[in-house]
Design an enzyme around this catalytic site. Structure first.
Site, PDB file in Angstrom:
ATOM      1  N   HIS A 157      -7.200  -4.934   9.755  1.00 52.80           N
ATOM      2  CA  HIS A 157      -6.902  -4.664   8.342  1.00 52.80           C
ATOM      3  C   HIS A 157      -5.590  -5.311   7.918  1.00 52.80           C
ATOM      4  O   HIS A 157      -4.655  -5.432   8.704  1.00 52.80           O
ATOM      5  CB  HIS A 157      -6.926  -3.163   8.021  1.00 52.80           C
ATOM      6  CG  HIS A 157      -5.783  -2.345   8.538  1.00 52.80           C
ATOM      7  ND1 HIS A 157      -5.935  -1.339   9.462  1.00 52.80           N
ATOM      8  CD2 HIS A 157      -4.457  -2.364   8.231  1.00 52.80           C
ATOM      9  CE1 HIS A 157      -4.761  -0.786   9.695  1.00 52.80           C
ATOM     10  NE2 HIS A 157      -3.841  -1.382   8.976  1.00 52.80           N
ATOM     11  N   ASP A 177       0.831  -1.202   0.000  1.00 53.99           N
ATOM     12  CA  ASP A 177       0.000   0.000   0.000  1.00 53.99           C
ATOM     13  C   ASP A 177       0.865   1.251   0.000  1.00 53.99           C
ATOM     14  O   ASP A 177       2.085   1.162   0.142  1.00 53.99           O
ATOM     15  CB  ASP A 177      -0.959  -0.016   1.205  1.00 53.99           C
ATOM     16  CG  ASP A 177      -0.264  -0.455   2.503  1.00 53.99           C
ATOM     17  OD1 ASP A 177       0.966  -0.404   2.577  1.00 53.99           O
ATOM     18  OD2 ASP A 177      -0.974  -0.846   3.437  1.00 53.99           O
ATOM     19  N   GLU A 198      -9.611  -1.893   5.068  1.00 57.21           N
ATOM     20  CA  GLU A 198     -10.282  -1.607   6.335  1.00 57.21           C
ATOM     21  C   GLU A 198     -11.605  -2.384   6.430  1.00 57.21           C
ATOM     22  O   GLU A 198     -12.103  -2.901   5.423  1.00 57.21           O
ATOM     23  CB  GLU A 198     -10.556  -0.097   6.428  1.00 57.21           C
ATOM     24  CG  GLU A 198      -9.281   0.765   6.453  1.00 57.21           C
ATOM     25  CD  GLU A 198      -8.585   0.783   7.825  1.00 57.21           C
ATOM     26  OE1 GLU A 198      -8.655  -0.219   8.564  1.00 57.21           O
ATOM     27  OE2 GLU A 198      -7.954   1.817   8.130  1.00 57.21           O
ATOM     28  N   ASP A 251      -7.549  -3.186  13.982  1.00 53.52           N
ATOM     29  CA  ASP A 251      -8.933  -3.434  13.556  1.00 53.52           C
ATOM     30  C   ASP A 251      -9.030  -4.576  12.543  1.00 53.52           C
ATOM     31  O   ASP A 251     -10.063  -4.776  11.910  1.00 53.52           O
ATOM     32  CB  ASP A 251      -9.561  -2.150  12.973  1.00 53.52           C
ATOM     33  CG  ASP A 251      -8.843  -1.658  11.715  1.00 53.52           C
ATOM     34  OD1 ASP A 251      -7.871  -2.304  11.267  1.00 53.52           O
ATOM     35  OD2 ASP A 251      -9.262  -0.612  11.169  1.00 53.52           O
TER      36      ASP A 251
HETATM   37  C1  GLP Z   1      -0.299   0.011   8.562  1.00 53.19           C
HETATM   38  C2  GLP Z   1       0.004  -0.811   7.296  1.00 53.19           C
HETATM   39  C3  GLP Z   1      -0.288  -2.279   7.485  1.00 53.19           C
HETATM   40  C4  GLP Z   1       0.306  -2.749   8.806  1.00 53.19           C
HETATM   41  C5  GLP Z   1      -0.336  -1.993   9.952  1.00 53.19           C
HETATM   42  C6  GLP Z   1       0.152  -2.444  11.315  1.00 53.19           C
HETATM   43  O1  GLP Z   1      -1.594   0.434   8.674  1.00 53.19           O
HETATM   44  N1  GLP Z   1      -0.705  -0.341   6.142  1.00 53.19           N
HETATM   45  O2  GLP Z   1       0.254  -2.995   6.398  1.00 53.19           O
HETATM   46  O3  GLP Z   1       0.120  -4.121   8.948  1.00 53.19           O
HETATM   47  O4  GLP Z   1       0.006  -0.646   9.771  1.00 53.19           O
HETATM   48  O5  GLP Z   1       1.201  -1.641  11.760  1.00 53.19           O
HETATM   49  P1  GLP Z   1       2.189  -2.022  12.924  1.00 53.19           P
HETATM   50  O6  GLP Z   1       2.987  -3.164  12.402  1.00 53.19           O
HETATM   51  O7  GLP Z   1       3.042  -0.792  13.113  1.00 53.19           O
HETATM   52  O8  GLP Z   1       1.370  -2.349  14.094  1.00 53.19           O
END
Ligand code: GLP
Length: 255
Positions: A136, A65, A141, A134
């Site tokens: 995702h 993304d 989302e 959440d």
């Molecule tokens: C972002 C990314 C996701 C990732 C998520 C979790 O929103 N787009 O790909 O999995 O964060 O982040 P973290 O690993 O910092 O908890």
């Protein structure tokens, strides 16, 4: 699903690195995730590259993304994050031209989404995933289509709050929109390696592993994928009803 529950994040990261290096077919496409979760894994890949045990030279990498409208040189632009982690002989050997990310600066984000879907079509061999609190994956989302392809996404308040730590703790600085691989795009990868650490991920992981498949918890779609490895620490596994059983299975496979 193959489920590894490690006592700590550090031990989970070491397991994930071993799985990746054993199972990623070098020369193929690696799906790379952002967020803080995979950073330790990228450390291990750089160490293995320095030791001559692993390389992404000759491979390509595809991001999940990208934020829409983020400045080209912003350190949190996912292209910049991934380049800083992976690109160069001093990192993993990945070449900048071989790092593919959705173009969050395109005049037409819709066209950029279609272009990215086309670019990734030859297929990802192994996709690394983190997960949002959440549920995702990528930036898919809750409430989105389980059959989506790369598209423009709107970030939830929860995700923007979670990610504010990367933007001076100021939610107003967190972009509101993104381009993300869809759930069907992610599901097209041959193998999936999902990492989740910490108690903030416990509810999402309960849903992903033991809940019903539902657009409300997007990561639950992975129950339909034939080759998923999930690496958790004890905190992220805290709500699993069958944690002991998963540990028994993992141990029996890794004797
Ligand atoms: C972002 C990314 C996701 C990732 C998520 C979790 O929103 N787009 O790909 O999995 O964060 O982040 P973290 O690993 O910092 O908890």
């Amino acid at each position: 699903m193959r489920i590894a529950i490690a006592p700590t994040q550090a031990e989970g990261t070491a397991i994930a690195a071993r799985v990746l290096m054993e199972r990623f077919e070098q020369g193929k496409a690696l799906g790379v995730a952002t967020g803080s979760t995979p950073l330790g894994l990228y450390d291990k890949l750089r160490e293995a590259h320095a030791a001559g045990e692993f390389t992404l030279a000759g491979s390509s990498a595809y991001a999940l993304d990208e934020y829409i409208g983020i400045d080209a040189d912003h350190p949190q632009r996912y292209r910049n994050v991934l380049a800083a982690e992976l690109v160069g002989e001093d990192k993993t050997g990945l070449k900048d031209d071989d790092l593919h990310t959705p173009d969050g600066l395109a005049d037409s984000p819709a066209q950029a989404a279609a272009d990215y879907e086309q670019a990734i079509a030859p297929g990802v061999d192994l996709q690394i995933l983190g997960i949002g609190s959440d549920g995702h994956i990528g930036f898919n989302e809750p409430g989105g289509s389980l059959a989506s392809r790369t598209h423009i996404g709107v970030l939830t308040e929860q995700t923007r709050t979670d990610n504010a730590r990367f933007f001076d703790n100021d939610i107003d600085k967190v972009p509101t929109h993104c381009l993300t691989q869809g759930l069907a795009t992610i599901m097209s990868a041959k193998k999936i390696l999902l990492l989740a650490f910490g108690e903030k991920k416990a509810e999402a992981m309960k849903q992903v592993i033991e809940g019903a498949v539902s657009a409300f918890w997007p990561g639950t779609i992975l129950q339909h994928h034939p080759d998923v490895t999930i690496v958790l620490d004890e905190a992220a596994a805290a709500q699993l009803q069958l944690a002991d059983y998963y540990k028994t299975i993992w141990e029996s496979w890794n004797k």
